[in-house]
Design a protein around this motif. Structure first.
Motif, short mmCIF file in Angstrom:
data_model
loop_
_atom_site.label_atom_id
_atom_site.label_comp_id
_atom_site.label_asym_id
_atom_site.label_seq_id
_atom_site.Cartn_x
_atom_site.Cartn_y
_atom_site.Cartn_z
N LYS A 24 0.80 -1.14 -0.05
CA LYS A 24 0.12 0.37 0.22
C LYS A 24 1.17 1.49 0.02
CE LYS A 24 -3.66 -1.75 2.63
NZ LYS A 24 -5.21 -2.37 1.43
N ASP A 73 -0.55 -3.53 6.59
CA ASP A 73 -2.50 -2.49 6.85
C ASP A 73 -2.06 -1.86 8.58
OD1 ASP A 73 -3.48 -2.88 4.37
OD2 ASP A 73 -5.60 -4.88 5.82
N ASP A 133 -4.08 0.33 -2.89
CA ASP A 133 -3.87 -0.93 -3.05
C ASP A 133 -2.75 -0.02 -4.27
OD1 ASP A 133 -4.95 -2.06 -1.04
OD2 ASP A 133 -6.94 -1.67 -2.28
N LEU A 171 -3.26 -0.23 -7.48
CA LEU A 171 -4.18 -1.58 -8.91
C LEU A 171 -5.32 -0.61 -9.23
CD1 LEU A 171 -5.40 -3.95 -8.76
CD2 LEU A 171 -6.43 -3.70 -6.41
N TRP A 185 5.90 -1.02 -8.52
CA TRP A 185 5.30 -1.35 -8.21
C TRP A 185 4.01 0.26 -8.48
CZ3 TRP A 185 3.53 -4.45 -5.58
CH2 TRP A 185 4.07 -6.11 -4.49
N SER A 216 -9.46 1.08 -4.78
CA SER A 216 -8.48 1.47 -3.79
C SER A 216 -9.26 0.98 -2.91
CB SER A 216 -7.48 2.49 -3.57
OG SER A 216 -7.39 2.31 -2.44
N THR A 217 -9.18 0.00 -2.02
CA THR A 217 -9.94 0.20 0.09
C THR A 217 -10.07 1.38 0.34
OG1 THR A 217 -8.22 -1.01 0.08
CG2 THR A 217 -9.79 -2.82 -0.25
#
Length: 119
Positions: A2, A35, A59, A70, A67, A109-110
């Motif tokens: 993250k 997290d 995310d 997402l 990276w 993204s959460t």
């Protein structure tokens, strides 16, 4: 993985958290493996209310050995305006920009979903 993102208040620039400071480039962002560490950074980022707004975790997925966010929305935010390849952060080029351009995934993204639910 993250990363922590927000918008800077004085100019609206998308910024990313890196060890106690906000940076403009996604390639410079601090990455969080779990997290707990990400949430700790999120709390630290929110402690700067006069600097940034809408602090949340995004995310990440692996893309070309690097990276990338997402969600498509977060990739656009990391690249800057997409109206022309010579505008925004994407104009700098390099491996990090190419990884952002070629990343796949369209999930939200959460962190952003949780931010929306809180409002």
């Amino acid at each position: 993985m993250k990363a922590l993102t927000a918008n800077r208040l004085d100019d609206g620039e998308v910024v990313f958290w890196n060890r106690g400071a906000w940076v403009e480039r996604f390639a410079d962002a601090e990455l969080f493996a779990n997290d707990a560490s990400g949430e700790a950074a999120e709390g630290a980022g929110k402690s700067q209310p006069n600097t940034v707004i809408d602090v949340y975790l995004i995310d990440l997925i692996e893309s070309e050995g690097l990276w990338a966010p997402l969600s498509f929305r977060e990739r656009i935010r990391a690249l800057g305006p997409l109206n022309h390849p010579t505008h925004g952060k994407q104009a700098e080029g390099g491996a990090a920009i190419e990884a952002l351009r070629h990343a796949a995934g369209a999930s939200r993204s959460t962190g952003r979903v949780n931010l929306i639910k809180r409002k």
